[in-house]
Structures are given as structure tokens and as C-alpha cells.
Write a protein that holds these residues in place. Structure first.
Motif, PDB file in Angstrom:
ATOM      1  N   ALA A   1       0.796  -1.255   0.210  1.00  0.00           N
ATOM      2  CA  ALA A   1      -0.029  -0.278   0.109  1.00  0.00           C
ATOM      3  C   ALA A   1       1.009   1.293   0.073  1.00  0.00           C
ATOM      4  CB  ALA A   1      -0.846   0.096   1.266  1.00  0.00           C
ATOM      5  N   TYR A   2       0.460   2.227  -0.669  1.00  0.00           N
ATOM      6  CA  TYR A   2       0.863   3.496  -0.588  1.00  0.00           C
ATOM      7  C   TYR A   2      -0.030   4.478   0.482  1.00  0.00           C
ATOM      8  CZ  TYR A   2       2.987   7.920  -1.855  1.00  0.00           C
ATOM      9  OH  TYR A   2       3.761   9.183  -1.844  1.00  0.00           O
ATOM     10  N   CYS A   3       0.743   5.032   1.393  1.00  0.00           N
ATOM     11  CA  CYS A   3      -0.087   5.624   2.317  1.00  0.00           C
ATOM     12  C   CYS A   3       0.309   7.174   2.461  1.00  0.00           C
ATOM     13  CB  CYS A   3       0.146   5.035   3.774  1.00  0.00           C
ATOM     14  SG  CYS A   3      -0.263   3.333   4.064  1.00  0.00           S
ATOM     15  N   VAL A   4      -0.882   7.966   2.499  1.00  0.00           N
ATOM     16  CA  VAL A   4      -0.410   9.481   2.471  1.00  0.00           C
ATOM     17  C   VAL A   4      -1.628  10.154   3.249  1.00  0.00           C
ATOM     18  CG1 VAL A   4      -1.398   9.686   0.068  1.00  0.00           C
ATOM     19  CG2 VAL A   4       0.086  11.525   1.147  1.00  0.00           C
ATOM     20  N   THR A   5      -1.265  11.181   4.017  1.00  0.00           N
ATOM     21  CA  THR A   5      -2.507  11.918   4.662  1.00  0.00           C
ATOM     22  C   THR A   5      -2.646  13.286   3.696  1.00  0.00           C
ATOM     23  OG1 THR A   5      -0.698  12.578   6.064  1.00  0.00           O
ATOM     24  CG2 THR A   5      -2.274  10.831   6.702  1.00  0.00           C
ATOM     25  N   ASN A   6      -3.534  13.832   3.854  1.00  0.00           N
ATOM     26  CA  ASN A   6      -3.782  15.112   3.489  1.00  0.00           C
ATOM     27  C   ASN A   6      -3.745  16.534   4.397  1.00  0.00           C
ATOM     28  OD1 ASN A   6      -4.007  17.441   1.625  1.00  0.00           O
ATOM     29  ND2 ASN A   6      -6.026  17.047   0.927  1.00  0.00           N
ATOM     30  N   TYR A   7      -2.867  16.812   4.858  1.00  0.00           N
ATOM     31  CA  TYR A   7      -2.785  17.969   5.943  1.00  0.00           C
ATOM     32  C   TYR A   7      -3.786  19.240   5.727  1.00  0.00           C
ATOM     33  CZ  TYR A   7      -1.380  21.302   9.613  1.00  0.00           C
ATOM     34  OH  TYR A   7      -1.673  22.202  10.385  1.00  0.00           O
ATOM     35  N   TRP A   8      -3.806  19.523   4.296  1.00  0.00           N
ATOM     36  CA  TRP A   8      -4.488  20.858   3.864  1.00  0.00           C
ATOM     37  C   TRP A   8      -5.591  20.682   3.770  1.00  0.00           C
ATOM     38  CZ3 TRP A   8      -1.159  24.148   5.285  1.00  0.00           C
ATOM     39  CH2 TRP A   8       0.483  23.882   5.030  1.00  0.00           C
ATOM     40  N   GLU A   9      -6.248  19.668   3.937  1.00  0.00           N
ATOM     41  CA  GLU A   9      -7.703  19.443   4.114  1.00  0.00           C
ATOM     42  C   GLU A   9      -8.621  19.648   5.327  1.00  0.00           C
ATOM     43  OE1 GLU A   9      -9.386  15.870   2.010  1.00  0.00           O
ATOM     44  OE2 GLU A   9     -11.193  15.965   3.528  1.00  0.00           O
TER      45      GLU A   9
END
Ligand SMILES: NC(=O)c1ccc[n+]([C@@H]2O[C@H](COP(=O)([O-])OP(=O)(O)OC[C@H]3O[C@@H](n4cnc5c(N)ncnc54)[C@H](OP(=O)(O)O)[C@@H]3O)[C@@H](O)[C@H]2O)c1
Length: 317
Positions: free
Chosen positions: A77-85
Motif C-alpha cells: 500500500a501507498y499511504c499518504v495523508t492530506n494535511y491541507w484538508e
């Protein structure tokens, strides 16, 4: 195809994950299949990925069970979060925890976690050179990602910690493009003096991640930084001037002035640029251009990125 291994991609409708999905789908002999994860499988961006050949599944980073289901049967899996949301560091950490726990439950063999430095290791909260933000952070959107590395390590998930870099696409989408100053001239504004900035084409992050999955086990447990180029503000302005056929100046401001610009996150970004500047050596050395190119032979440097994307840079004239 039947025997190919599935990579479940968080953020597939976004810049980083989208780059990875497209990289997998562009390589027919990859031995991988792309599973695109989104909150909205009926959305336009999800539909476009489906048309390219991706499987699309729904999951929400705030819901661990939905992630476990989306990761089920996958190899990686590629895991990323979106802080700017949401602008909430604790949410990034909790979303990373959910992904790590779901990866553990699905017994994934390789996770790539998109992270950044915890700047507090070099600038403790007691250090007055930059303000402490939200009581606990120096650069909230960096520190939370760095803090969240522990979620993957503690879960015992086979993880590669991918240190990303400043997207040059910020000159297109993030309001950082050249603007007309009081003197009537176009300028890019950054509080970085003469320091070089590690930057990358957003599309290359996914391509580098694809290289990590292809090269496989050798990257497990490692931290790898990626960048397409390390370029000073003055050099970026000069390169832009040439590419755009219009003079673009480099407007150097202090981090204090940048923090005071007042847009949401200006203080976070002011601290970030100050960190880039004061730790230029460490930040650029952590992002080897040779390693990045070995992961992704198509890696763009700043000039080739400009040649490809210059027409999309909005010019306020
Ligand atoms: N801009 C830069 O220079 C830069 C540099 C380095 C790192 N970063 C980091 O990059 C991250 C953003 O990555 P990006 O640029 O690829 O994002 P992006 O293009 O803005 O897209 C955001 C992606 O995250 C997904 N997402 C957000 N919240 C979700 C949730 N609760 N559940 C499931 N999916 C969710 C969205 O999926 P759906 O909407 O389809 O559900 C979408 O695919 C940020 O944390 C930022 O700090 C940015």
C-alpha cells in the motif's frame, strides 16, 4: 494479470497517489495491479482512474475498518495523508495509525509511507528562532508526519519511509506562482535567501514510489528522500524568466514577513521555509538526486519541469 500483485493506493485521486496509479498502469510488464482508494468511487477522478484500468474501492482514512477492507488481498500500500484538508496535526497522526493498523491486519508485505521530517528534532519547542504553533509544533504539517512514522514502526509493518519534497506544482496550484509587485514586475516570493530548495514534480513522487515497490525488499525499514533538483530562489526565477519569456524576479522576504501574510497556514509555511533555509545542507543531503533517478529514470529537474508545465503557471499580469 491474474498473478500480479496489488498495490492499494491511498490518495489515488490526488497528486502523489495518482502519480503512482498512473505509473503502475503505464507499465504493462510491472507485475503489479493498481487499486485506487477514494472516499468517492463515483467521482470524476475515480472514474478516470477506472477507465485507465485501475480497480477503485472506497475507504476513509478516519475509518480503520474501511481501510482494512480496502487493503485486504493486496501485496502493498501507498499511504499518504492530506494535511491541507483539515489543518489538524493530530488527525494526520490518527489517520496514519489507522493505515498502519489496517496494513497489519491485511498482512501487507510492503508499505510506502509518505512522510516528512519532524523538525522538532532540530528545532526543539524551546528554541525561540521560530514560533511554536498550536502549542506543540514548529512546522505542524511536517512534524505530524514525522511523529506518525512511529505508527508504522510500532505496528511492525514492513515500511519504507518516503521523504517527499516541495512540489514545483505549487507554482501552479498553491498560489505560489509569480505575482506582479508594486513595481509592476513579476516575482516569486520565498523567505529562503540564497538557500537551495529541494523540489520535485508532484507526478515524480508516485513514479519514485513505484520504483521502491519494484525494487522491493531492499527498501523495507529504510528512509529514502527524493527530489528532482535542489535550486535556489534566484535560479528558479532566472529559469522561469527564460521558460516564460517574461522577467520573473526573486522577492526575498524574511520568515517573519512570510508568516504574517495571513493566508491559512502562512505561519506553518513560514516556519517550513525557515527550516529549509537553516538546514539546507541536511535537507538537500537527505534527498539524493541520484537515488531519486535510480528509482525513477524519467525524473524531471526544474528546467525540464518548466518546459513541460510552463503554460499552466498562472501569471497575474
Ligand atoms: N504541496 C507540497 O509541496 C507538498 C510537498 C510534500 C508533501 N506534501 C503533502 O502532501 C499531502 C497531500 O498529498 P497530495 O498532494 O497527493 O494530495 P491532493 O492532491 O490534495 O489529494 C488528496 C488526496 O487525499 C485523499 N484523502 C484525503 N482525505 C482522505 C480521507 N479522509 N480518506 C480517504 N482519502 C482521503 C483524497 O481522496 P478523495 O478525495 O478521492 O477521497 C485525495 O486523493 C499533504 O499532507 C502535504 O503536506 C505536499
Amino acid at each position: 494479470m491474474q498473478n500480479s500483485r496489488i498495490i492499494a493506493v491511498v490518495g489515488a485521486t490526488g497528486a502523489q497517489g495518482g502519480g503512482l496509479v498512473r505509473a503502475i498502469l503505464a507499465d504493462a510488464s510491472s507485475g503489479f495491479r493498481a487499486r485506487a482508494i477514494t472516499r468517492k468511487a463515483s467521482g470524476e477522478k475515480a472514474e478516470a482512474l477506472r477507465k485507465l484500468g485501475a480497480e477503485v474501492v472506497e475507504a476513509d482514512l478516519d475509518n480503520e475498518a474501511s481501510l482494512a477492507k480496502a487493503f485486504d488481498g493486496a501485496y502493498g500500500a501507498y499511504c499518504v495523508t492530506n494535511y491541507w484538508e483539515h489543518f489538524t496535526p493530530a488527525k494526520e497522526v490518527s489517520q496514519a495509525r489507522n493505515m498502519a493498523q489496517a496494513a497489519k491486519a491485511a498482512k501487507l508485505q510492503h508499505v510506502v509511507w509518505s512522510t516528512l521530517e519532524d523538525t522538532r528534532k532540530r528545532v526543539p519547542l524551546t528554541d525561540p528562532r521560530m514560533p511554536t504553533l498550536m502549542e506543540k509544533y514548529k512546522v505542524p504539517h511536517f512534524d505530524a508526519k514525522g511523529e506518525a512514522d512511529a505508527m508504522f514502526a510500532e505496528a511492525g509493518v514492513p515500511t519504507t519511509y518516503l521523504l517527499t519534497a516541495f512540489y514545483w506544482d505549487n507554482f501552479i496550484y498553491f498560489g505560489m506562482g509569480p505575482k506582479k509587485g508594486p513595481d509592476g514586475k513579476l516575482a516569486i516570493t520565498m523567505p529562503m535567501g540564497n538557500a537551495r530548495l529541494s523540489g520535485i514534480a508532484a507526478e515524480d513522487i508516485g513514479k519514485c514510489a513505484y520504483g521502491i515497490f519494484r525494487q522491493g525488499k531492499q527498501w523495507i525499514g529504510k528512509r529514502v528522500g527524493i527530489a528532482g533538483d535542489h535550486v535556489s530562489g534566484a535560479q528558479m526565477a532566472a529559469d522561469m524568466s527564460k521558460a516564460l519569456g517574461k522577467e520573473v524576479a526573486y522577492n526575498v522576504v524574511s520568515p517573519e514577513v512570510f508568516r504574517g501574510f495571513g493566508f491559512p497556514g502562512a505561519d506553518d509555511l513560514g516556519n517550513m521555509f525557515q527550516y529549509y533555509t537553516e538546514f539546507e545542507k541536511e535537507f538537500t543531503e537527505a534527498r539524493s538526486l541520484d537515488t531519486s533517478r535510480s528509482l525513477n529514470p524519467e525524473l524531471l529537474d526544474f528546467k525540464t519541469w518548466l518546459a513541460k508545465y510552463k503554460d499552466r503557471i498562472p501569471l497575474e499580469v
